[in-house]
Design a protein around this motif. Sequence first.
Motif, PDB file in Angstrom:
ATOM      1  N   ASP A  82       0.867  -1.271   0.205  1.00 38.66           N
ATOM      2  CA  ASP A  82      -0.147   0.110  -0.069  1.00 38.66           C
ATOM      3  C   ASP A  82       0.809   1.329   0.058  1.00 38.66           C
ATOM      4  OD1 ASP A  82      -2.174  -1.697   0.016  1.00 38.66           O
ATOM      5  OD2 ASP A  82      -2.643  -1.182   1.990  1.00 38.66           O
TER       6      ASP A  82
ATOM      7  N   ASP B   2      -1.240   7.388  -3.540  1.00 33.50           N
ATOM      8  CA  ASP B   2      -2.557   7.624  -2.843  1.00 33.50           C
ATOM      9  C   ASP B   2      -3.208   8.677  -3.695  1.00 33.50           C
ATOM     10  OD1 ASP B   2      -4.760   7.725  -1.176  1.00 33.50           O
ATOM     11  OD2 ASP B   2      -3.925   8.022   0.550  1.00 33.50           O
TER      12      ASP B   2
ATOM     13  N   TYR C  51      -6.638   4.425  -5.687  1.00 30.59           N
ATOM     14  CA  TYR C  51      -5.761   3.921  -4.629  1.00 30.59           C
ATOM     15  C   TYR C  51      -6.638   3.350  -3.724  1.00 30.59           C
ATOM     16  CZ  TYR C  51      -2.790   3.585  -0.257  1.00 30.59           C
ATOM     17  OH  TYR C  51      -2.128   3.452   0.672  1.00 30.59           O
TER      18      TYR C  51
ATOM     19  N   THR D 215      -6.147  -0.843  -2.587  1.00 26.38           N
ATOM     20  CA  THR D 215      -5.704  -1.265  -1.242  1.00 26.38           C
ATOM     21  C   THR D 215      -6.739  -2.193  -0.922  1.00 26.38           C
ATOM     22  OG1 THR D 215      -6.770   0.802  -0.282  1.00 26.38           O
ATOM     23  CG2 THR D 215      -4.512   0.895  -0.541  1.00 26.38           C
TER      24      THR D 215
ATOM     25  N   LYS E 234       6.764   6.155  -5.916  1.00 28.04           N
ATOM     26  CA  LYS E 234       5.543   5.331  -5.836  1.00 28.04           C
ATOM     27  C   LYS E 234       5.140   4.898  -7.091  1.00 28.04           C
ATOM     28  CE  LYS E 234       4.400   7.252  -1.475  1.00 28.04           C
ATOM     29  NZ  LYS E 234       3.979   6.289  -0.627  1.00 28.04           N
TER      30      LYS E 234
END
Length: 132
Positions: free
Chosen positions: A32, A37, A53, A57, A115
């Motif tokens: 995660d 995000d 996101y 998740t 990321k």
Amino acid sequence: MQVDLPDVLAEVTAQFERYEKALVANDVAVLDELFHDDARTLRYGIGENLYGYGAITAFRAARSPVGLMRRTAKTVITTYGRDTAVASTLFYRDTAPGKVGRQMQTWVRFGQRWKIVAAHVSIIDEARDQKT
């Protein structure tokens, strides 16, 4: 634009390796953490299309931890400038003989952290002349 700056390539490679370790260990917290995000982050999986996101998740939280072991081959990581990279790899699972998985990830640096902003995973029949 400079491609494959050694320090940037080392950073992304370390994060890719961290992702692989977390994947086979089903370390959902690290997985995660490595995805950006954002509602625009996406992951096209083997049997699912995940937009945002939250969907990614939720998928990770619900997925079975059984059968995640795999080995990778022909990994190619290419960096573009200091803040963008693409990681591509093939993967094999003993539970899926004759099949080869393909994974691509787009990585972006946000501040000091790398990321994943887009990922694609698929599995195809392994060509006889391409076995590793």
